[in-house]
Write an enzyme that holds these catalytic residues in place. Structure first.
Site, mmCIF file in Angstrom:
data_model
loop_
_atom_site.group_PDB
_atom_site.id
_atom_site.type_symbol
_atom_site.label_atom_id
_atom_site.label_comp_id
_atom_site.label_asym_id
_atom_site.label_seq_id
_atom_site.Cartn_x
_atom_site.Cartn_y
_atom_site.Cartn_z
ATOM 1 N N GLY A 91 36.597 39.031 -10.559
ATOM 2 C CA GLY A 91 36.176 38.318 -12.086
ATOM 3 C C GLY A 91 35.073 40.022 -12.971
ATOM 4 O O GLY A 91 35.677 39.465 -13.653
ATOM 5 N N ARG A 92 35.457 40.903 -12.226
ATOM 6 C CA ARG A 92 34.985 41.872 -12.433
ATOM 7 C C ARG A 92 35.042 43.481 -12.726
ATOM 8 O O ARG A 92 34.547 44.358 -13.477
ATOM 9 C CB ARG A 92 33.565 41.887 -13.600
ATOM 10 N N LYS A 107 34.054 48.685 -12.592
ATOM 11 C CA LYS A 107 33.184 46.967 -12.109
ATOM 12 C C LYS A 107 32.974 47.320 -13.755
ATOM 13 O O LYS A 107 32.206 48.095 -14.017
ATOM 14 C CB LYS A 107 32.445 47.460 -11.334
ATOM 15 N N ASP A 246 31.816 35.739 0.375
ATOM 16 C CA ASP A 246 33.449 36.859 -0.091
ATOM 17 C C ASP A 246 32.298 38.153 -0.237
ATOM 18 O O ASP A 246 33.165 39.338 -1.185
ATOM 19 C CB ASP A 246 33.222 36.243 -1.363
#
Length: 476
Positions: A91-92, A107, A246
């Site tokens: 997501g980032r 990141k 995850d």
């Protein structure tokens, strides 16, 4: 090698398109260098002189066009606090390519397909924590992802307050997670699952490549290296804080540094993540959570291998973990190996440390210098009698061990420094004012945690009372 000579490959993009989403980094506003890791640059064959160049900042900001770069975010799912979330992904974090066997990832580089309602950014405080802790684990010889460099910026992002955004260039031999396998298994995408498993084998387990039972062997190898990793965490007093599937590496690496902590006063039930209200990811639960996560991985691999065979392997986890754990703890105690009575000696020592509210790292470093005079050790606890009783047993155990040999082993196994959260917060507070000197200092400690570093002696003692056992958020 100069940055303009970099040639990147993208082996992950050879997998089916369902495994990733192509995305372009979104650069930060007015970026500036905070720190560069010369050792990681050397591993990547990047000239040290490049780390001081404007091109390096441009590179970390995702604006440098390297030959072969084809940027993307990875797709995966995961169990978060025991509940399955079917679609997560980077997501980032944006992957920019591979150098040799090392995969580079930015990141905080902007929104991806998997950002959900987030902004794809990483704030300065969390970036500093990840950058320093990656190096600290490396210094402790614990498998971890690495960091090449970190940049700050004038880019504002909103969290609880307005904060500055940063980017960390993360480096790893694998970004495949347990949750990556879960995604394809739960979606019934078994061809993609098999391609992913073969990719993971090629990348990190080449010794089982081509074998008929390679997927069972893959699970077994992951189980063993995970047991070893958790044993290492426990031996140094590291609490990860958010062991979702995850956040578990298929390659047995420490990844995704969030609300982690090194123990202050020893506590079996230490919780470092304030989201973890029920203590699922407490310090003492880490081995069993790892086993729970391995079971989730086993089910994800079940279309490729029989559950019965993997169950037999998983049944060995507790025994394998304890063997590793006792090995590392005996190293810390200066013992040449584990004999009858040593597990009880270790367990009773930990109970004693908790009872007396003893700083975990300080105790072991002080014990490393022990030659019979108990004064320094007794000063680490609230009361003398329980520690004296344990030291009587320890004295009997080490009676036949050469003192010089024992001390040498212990000083190489017990760091004088670990990066506790109050130390990291000092670096963050200074950095938010534009002073990165504390980041520099903690990086030196992280690289050589077993050295004396007399100039940093103030960080070698017990954590000050006002900073002990603080819980952090997942955005930390």
């Amino acid at each position: 090698m100069k940055l303009n000579e970099l040639k990147l490959t993208n082996p992950y993009l050879e997998l089916p398109e369902e495994c990733y989403d192509r995305v372009t980094p979104t650069p930060l506003i007015r970026p500036h260098l905070i720190h560069a890791n010369k050792d990681v640059a050397k591993v990547l064959d990047i000239d040290e002189s490049e780390l001081e160049s404007e091109a390096f900042v441009t590179f970390l900001n995702g604006k440098h066009a390297e030959e072969g770069s084809d940027t993307f975010a990875m797709c995966y799912a995961g169990h978060q606090f025991g509940h399955y979330v079917p679609r997560l992904g980077d997501g980032r974090a944006i992957n920019i390519g591979t150098i040799d066997k090392y995969h580079l990832q930015l990141k905080g580089a902007g929104i991806t397909e998997y950002s959900r309602h987030g902004d794809g950014r990483a704030v300065l405080r969390s970036s500093i924590r990840e950058y320093l802790m990656s190096e600290a684990m490396q210094g402790l010889s614990i498998p971890s992802t690495l960091c090449l460099g970190i940049i700050g910026s004038d880019h504002n992002v909103r969290r609880e307050t307005i904060e500055k955004a940063a980017v960390v260039c993360r480096v790893s031999t694998s970004w495949v997670r347990f949750g990556t396998f879960e995604y394809y298994a739960h979606e019934g995408m078994f061809k993609e699952l098999e391609a992913l498993a073969d990719y993971a084998i090629d990348e990190n387990f080449p010794h089982i490549k081509g074998k008929d039972n390679r997927y069972t062997l893959l699970f077994n190898d992951v189980m063993i290296i995970t047991a070893r990793l958790i044993a290492q965490w426990m031996s140094v007093g590291f609490n990860h804080g958010v062991m979702n599937t995850d956040n578990m590496s298929i390659a047995g690496l420490t990844i995704d540094y969030g609300p982690y902590a090194f123990l202050d006063d020893f506590r079996h039930d230490n919780i470092c993540n304030h989201t973890d209200q029920h203590g699922r990811y407490s310090f003492e639960n880490q081995p069993q959570v790892a086993k729970w996560n391995l079971r989730a991985l086993m089910m994800a691999l079940s279309p490729l291998s029989t559950v019965e065979k993997m169950e037999k392997n998983l049944a060995m986890f507790d025994k394998i973990y304890m063997r590793y754990y006792h090995y590392y703890m005996c190293k810390k105690l200066g013992l040449p190996g584990t004999v009858e009575g040593d597990p009880e000696l270790i367990d009773d020592m930990l109970d004693m440390l908790e009872m007396l509210q003893v700083d975990y790292t300080l105790f072991f470093r002080t014990l490393s210098h022990y030659e019979g005079d108990r004064a320094a050790l007794l000063r680490t606890g609230l009361y003398h009698e329980p520690m004296n009783a344990w030291l009587d047993r320890y004295d009997a155990r080490i009676k036949t061990i050469d003192t010089a040999v024992r001390k040498e082993q212990m000083l190489g196994a017990n760091p004088k420094y670990v990066l506790k959260n109050y130390m990291l917060q000092e670096a963050i507070d200074a950095a938010e004012k534009g002073d990165f000197s504390v980041v520099d200092d903690l990086f030196k400690i992280a690289q050589n945690p077993f050295d004396e570093h007399p100039e940093f002696e103030r960080w070698a003692g017990a954590t000050p009372n006002e900073f002990k056992n603080k819980k952090l958020s997942c955005s930390s």
